[in-house]
Design a protein around this motif. Structure first.
Motif, PDB file in Angstrom:
ATOM      1  N   ILE A  26       0.862  -1.186   0.000  1.00 58.06           N
ATOM      2  CA  ILE A  26       0.000   0.000   0.000  1.00 58.06           C
ATOM      3  C   ILE A  26       0.899   1.237   0.000  1.00 58.06           C
ATOM      4  CG2 ILE A  26      -1.894  -1.164   1.203  1.00 58.06           C
ATOM      5  CD1 ILE A  26      -0.929   0.196   3.783  1.00 58.06           C
ATOM      6  N   PRO A  27       0.358   2.431  -0.286  1.00 56.91           N
ATOM      7  CA  PRO A  27       1.178   3.652  -0.181  1.00 56.91           C
ATOM      8  C   PRO A  27       1.655   3.854   1.257  1.00 56.91           C
ATOM      9  CG  PRO A  27      -0.849   4.072  -1.402  1.00 56.91           C
ATOM     10  CD  PRO A  27      -1.015   2.720  -0.782  1.00 56.91           C
ATOM     11  N   LEU A  28       2.910   4.274   1.391  1.00 59.05           N
ATOM     12  CA  LEU A  28       3.491   4.451   2.716  1.00 59.05           C
ATOM     13  C   LEU A  28       4.155   5.815   2.843  1.00 59.05           C
ATOM     14  CD1 LEU A  28       5.175   0.962   3.347  1.00 59.05           C
ATOM     15  CD2 LEU A  28       3.026   1.817   4.308  1.00 59.05           C
ATOM     16  N   ASN A  29       4.050   6.405   4.020  1.00 62.07           N
ATOM     17  CA  ASN A  29       4.760   7.643   4.335  1.00 62.07           C
ATOM     18  C   ASN A  29       6.125   7.318   4.914  1.00 62.07           C
ATOM     19  OD1 ASN A  29       2.607   9.291   3.571  1.00 62.07           O
ATOM     20  ND2 ASN A  29       1.736   9.350   5.629  1.00 62.07           N
ATOM     21  N   LEU A  30       7.133   8.060   4.468  1.00 62.44           N
ATOM     22  CA  LEU A  30       8.482   7.945   5.004  1.00 62.44           C
ATOM     23  C   LEU A  30       8.897   9.315   5.515  1.00 62.44           C
ATOM     24  CD1 LEU A  30      10.047   5.786   2.154  1.00 62.44           C
ATOM     25  CD2 LEU A  30       9.192   4.983   4.345  1.00 62.44           C
ATOM     26  N   TYR A  31       9.687   9.340   6.582  1.00 64.16           N
ATOM     27  CA  TYR A  31       9.931  10.581   7.300  1.00 64.16           C
ATOM     28  C   TYR A  31      11.411  10.970   7.312  1.00 64.16           C
ATOM     29  CZ  TYR A  31       5.176   9.704   8.778  1.00 64.16           C
ATOM     30  OH  TYR A  31       3.827   9.462   8.779  1.00 64.16           O
ATOM     31  N   ASN A  32      11.645  12.271   7.587  1.00 67.44           N
ATOM     32  CA  ASN A  32      13.010  12.814   7.593  1.00 67.44           C
ATOM     33  C   ASN A  32      13.814  12.413   8.812  1.00 67.44           C
ATOM     34  OD1 ASN A  32      13.332  14.195   5.150  1.00 67.44           O
ATOM     35  ND2 ASN A  32      12.184  15.967   5.878  1.00 67.44           N
ATOM     36  N   GLN A  42       7.078   9.608  -0.103  1.00 62.70           N
ATOM     37  CA  GLN A  42       6.058   8.568  -0.016  1.00 62.70           C
ATOM     38  C   GLN A  42       6.403   7.467  -1.014  1.00 62.70           C
ATOM     39  OE1 GLN A  42       2.843  11.351  -0.860  1.00 62.70           O
ATOM     40  NE2 GLN A  42       1.981  10.966   1.171  1.00 62.70           N
ATOM     41  N   ALA A  43       6.050   6.250  -0.653  1.00 62.24           N
ATOM     42  CA  ALA A  43       6.330   5.096  -1.509  1.00 62.24           C
ATOM     43  C   ALA A  43       5.027   4.540  -2.048  1.00 62.24           C
ATOM     44  CB  ALA A  43       7.085   4.024  -0.726  1.00 62.24           C
ATOM     45  N   THR A  44       4.951   4.369  -3.346  1.00 58.39           N
ATOM     46  CA  THR A  44       3.766   3.805  -3.981  1.00 58.39           C
ATOM     47  C   THR A  44       3.795   2.281  -3.881  1.00 58.39           C
ATOM     48  OG1 THR A  44       4.981   3.933  -6.070  1.00 58.39           O
ATOM     49  CG2 THR A  44       3.396   5.682  -5.613  1.00 58.39           C
ATOM     50  N   PRO A  45       2.634   1.630  -4.001  1.00 56.02           N
ATOM     51  CA  PRO A  45       2.610   0.162  -3.982  1.00 56.02           C
ATOM     52  C   PRO A  45       3.534  -0.420  -5.041  1.00 56.02           C
ATOM     53  CG  PRO A  45       0.386   1.032  -3.780  1.00 56.02           C
ATOM     54  CD  PRO A  45       1.274   2.207  -4.080  1.00 56.02           C
ATOM     55  N   GLY A  46       4.258  -1.448  -4.645  1.00 55.94           N
ATOM     56  CA  GLY A  46       5.188  -2.106  -5.553  1.00 55.94           C
ATOM     57  C   GLY A  46       6.622  -1.652  -5.428  1.00 55.94           C
ATOM     58  N   ARG A  47       6.863  -0.517  -4.749  1.00 52.76           N
ATOM     59  CA  ARG A  47       8.243  -0.055  -4.616  1.00 52.76           C
ATOM     60  C   ARG A  47       9.037  -0.961  -3.684  1.00 52.76           C
ATOM     61  NH1 ARG A  47       9.884   6.104  -4.528  1.00 52.76           N
ATOM     62  NH2 ARG A  47      11.838   4.972  -4.931  1.00 52.76           N
TER      63      ARG A  47
END
Length: 239
Positions: A26-32, A42-47
């Motif tokens: 699923i889409p995921l948030n990534l932080y600094n 943010q990472a899209t599905p499949g990354r």
């Protein structure tokens, strides 16, 4: 960083990966940072991503996205959204003629994104809300073409061209002390970009490379730094 017992438990619940890589379901948030206070991307599905288990806290783990080499922090609560990958991510060589054939699709992506209700989101990489470089990366990605994540990285990656050489699909870079904004050139001195609330339109919009436009267009025109052409798909140099 110290790995607490709770973090070890979280990782134990994650299925092992024979390739050492996972992909997002699923889409995921990534932080600094490990505080989770500021969105990085943010990472899209499949990354694909790798877990950097030497950098872990009670709530976050550092990860590296495989397609662009970007390093950021993932909440341990989101580990359940990862799936182990049987194979490592393979970068594809894409030539300039192949990129040229995909320019109409890239431009169409940005215009379709503009047509949706949206606002500028720092770190935004998953629609409908993007930051400037996130929109550029997402637009090229639909054609399998990867760019680095941030605008200053994109500026060093592309081949420099002059204003007179600009073609639709080239990138326009803006700077104060250093490059901090990027747009996609559409032709006829127009470009499309996602600009912020303080000095922009707080959305995706089309502006002109001219000092004759409104105050926002003039602001960005005065910041124009360079122009660049995407000649290949980005492949990060990771040891």
């Amino acid at each position: 960083m110290l790995a607490l017992s709770s973090t070890a438990t979280s990782l134990d619940l994650l299925p092992p990966s024979v390739s050492g890589e996972y992909f997002c379901r699923i889409p995921l948030n990534l932080y600094n940072s490990a505080t989770g206070a500021e969105l990085a991307t943010q990472a899209t599905p499949g990354r694909h991503l790798k877990l950097l288990e030497t950098s872990i806290t009670s709530q976050f783990i550092q990860v590296r996205l495989c397609e662009d080499g970007y390093v950021a922090w993932l909440s341990l609560d989101d580990l359940s959204a990862l799936e182990s990958s049987a194979k490592i991510y393979q970068h594809r060589h894409i030539s300039r003629p192949q990129i040229e054939r995909n320019i109409p699709q890239i431009i169409a992506f940005t215009k379709a994104a503009m047509a949706q209700p949206n606002y500028y989101l720092w770190g935004g990489r998953v629609g409908p809300n993007y930051d400037c470089s996130g929109l550029m990366q997402a637009a090229f990605c639909v054609s399998g073409i990867w760019l680095p994540r941030d605008s200053y990285q994109q500026e060093t990656f592309v081949q420099s061209v002059s204003y007179e050489e600009l073609l639709p699909g080239d990138l326009v870079f803006f700077a104060n002390d250093k490059v901090d904004h990027v747009a996609l050139y559409l032709g006829n001195s127009y470009y499309i970009h996602s600009s912020g609330q303080d000095v922009g339109r707080n959305r995706i919009a089309i502006d002109s490379l001219s000092d004759q436009g409104d105050k926002i267009s003039q602001y960005y025109y005065e910041k124009v730094y360079s122009f660049g052409r995407v000649m290949e798909s980005y492949c990060p140099n990771i040891d």
